[in-house]
Design a protein around this motif. Structure first.
Motif, PDB file in Angstrom:
ATOM      1  N   HIS A   1       0.850  -1.206   0.000  1.00 48.85           N
ATOM      2  CA  HIS A   1       0.000   0.000   0.000  1.00 48.85           C
ATOM      3  C   HIS A   1       0.875   1.243   0.000  1.00 48.85           C
ATOM      4  N   SER A   2       1.482   1.495  -1.120  1.00 47.88           N
ATOM      5  CA  SER A   2       2.400   2.634  -1.203  1.00 47.88           C
ATOM      6  C   SER A   2       1.643   3.961  -1.195  1.00 47.88           C
ATOM      7  N   ASP A   3       0.295   3.876  -1.289  1.00 51.19           N
ATOM      8  CA  ASP A   3      -0.507   5.110  -1.297  1.00 51.19           C
ATOM      9  C   ASP A   3      -1.022   5.489   0.099  1.00 51.19           C
TER      10      ASP A   3
ATOM     11  N   ARG B   1      -1.674   7.194   3.525  1.00 50.01           N
ATOM     12  CA  ARG B   1      -1.457   8.551   4.035  1.00 50.01           C
ATOM     13  C   ARG B   1      -0.481   8.463   5.203  1.00 50.01           C
TER      14      ARG B   1
ATOM     15  N   GLU C   1       0.096   5.522   8.039  1.00 50.13           N
ATOM     16  CA  GLU C   1       1.400   4.877   8.231  1.00 50.13           C
ATOM     17  C   GLU C   1       1.830   4.998   9.699  1.00 50.13           C
TER      18      GLU C   1
ATOM     19  N   GLU D   1      12.311   6.195  -1.147  1.00 49.46           N
ATOM     20  CA  GLU D   1      12.052   7.617  -1.339  1.00 49.46           C
ATOM     21  C   GLU D   1      13.264   8.343  -1.894  1.00 49.46           C
TER      22      GLU D   1
END
Ligand code: T5A
Length: 218
Positions: free
Chosen positions: A52-54, A56, A60, A148
Motif C-alpha cells: 500500500h504505497s498510497d 497517508r 502509516e 524515497e
C-alpha cells in the motif's frame, strides 16, 4: 546487574542490523542473556507497507505505533526476565520518518510514541550516522520499504542528528563510515561501561544513562 534496553538507529544502510547482530552474538559469547529484535516487529506489516504505497502519513504512523505498542509489551517481558534487549529501530524511527521527514507535527508524534510505549525508552541509542548516498548505495538492489528520494533521506538523517542533540545522554552518535571493527570496539566499550555502571532498566519516563556524546560522531 539488570538488563539494558539498547536501540540502533540511522538512515537506511547505515549498518544498524550488522552491528545489532554482532552485539547480540558478543553478549551471548560473554554469557549475557539478550534478545535481538527489530521494528517493524510484525513481519506482515512490512508487506502491508510495501503493498500500500498510497498510504497517508497518518495511516502509516498509526500502523507503526500499533506495531510498537505490541512490541513494547514483549520488550518489557524480556527486560523483566533479565535479558538485555537490542532493538534494530524503535520509537526514534517514527519520530524521524513520520515526523521530521514526512512532516507530521513532531511534538504530536512524540506524544503518540509516549502513548504507544507507555514511556519505555532505551537507556542507550546508537545512532549510526552516514551520508545518505553511502547508506542507499550499501542497500541498493535490495527490496526495501524506503525507496524515497534523496531529499527525504536527508531529512531523516537531519532528524536523527537533531534528536541526538536533544538527548545527548541517551544517544551515542557513531560515524557509520568507519570500519566495522572500529565501530564494534566503540559499541562494546560503551556497553561494558553501561553494564558496570548503576544504570539499568530505564524508568517509565526516560533514559537514565549518564554521559556520552550526541554532540559529535565518534
Ligand atoms: N520505518 C520504520 C518508519 O518509517 N517508521 C518507523 O517507525 C519504523 C520502525 C524499515 C523501513 O521502515 C521505516 C524506515 C525504513 O524505511 P528496513 O527494511 O528495516 O525498513 O530498513 P533498514 O532498517 O534501513 O535496514 P537496512 O538493512 O537497509 O539498513 P541497516 O540495517 O542500517 O544496514 P545493514 O547493517 O543491513 O548494512 C547494510 C550493508 O552495509 C554493510 C553491511 O555489510 C551491509 O552489506 N555495512 C558496512 N560496510 C562498510 N562499513 C561499515 N561500517 C558497514 N556497516 C554495514
Amino acid at each position: 546487574m539488570d538488563a539494558l534496553f539498547i536501540t540502533f538507529e540511522g538512515v537506511e544502510g547505515a549498518g544498524k542490523t550488522t552491528l545489532a547482530r554482532w552485539l547480540s552474538e558478543r553478549l551471548r559469547q560473554e554469557g549475557i542473556p539478550n534478545w535481538l529484535t527489530y521494528e517493524p516487529w510484525e513481519p506482515r506489516l512490512r508487506e502491508v507497507l510495501l503493498e500500500h504505497s498510497d498510504l497517508r502519513r497518518e495511516e502509516e504512523l498509526l500502523l507503526f505505533l500499533a506495531d510498537r505498542a505490541i512490541h513494547t509489551r514483549h520488550i518489557r517481558v524480556a527486560l523483566a526476565e533479565g535479558k538485555t534487549v537490542i532493538c534494530d529501530r524503535y520509537a526514534d524511527s517514527t519520530l524521524v520518518y513520520q515526523g521530521y521527514a514526512r512532516g507530521l507535527d513532531i511534538d504530536w508524534v512524540r506524544q503518540m510514541n509516549q502513548f504507544a510505549t507507555g514511556g519505555l525508552q532505551p537507556v542507550r541509542t546508537y545512532l549510526l550516522d552516514v551520508p545518505v548516498e553511502i547508506g542507499l548505495t550499501r542497500q541498493r538492489e535490495r527490496n526495501r520499504i524506503g525507496a524515497e528520494e534523496i531529499a527525504f533521506h536527508e531529512r531523516v538523517r537531519a532528524g536523527f542528528l537533531a534528536e541526538a542533540q536533544r538527548e545527548p545522554q541517551r544517544f551515542l552518535v557513531l560515524d557509520g563510515t568507519r570500519p566495522l571493527p572500529d565501530l564494534r570496539e566503540l559499541v562494546w566499550a560503551d556497553v561494558s561501561r553501561l553494564r558496570s555502571s548503576s544504570v539499568s532498566v530505564p524508568s517509565q519516563n526516560g533514559a537514565c544513562a549518564e554521559s556520552s556524546s550526541g554532540k559529535g560522531a565518534v
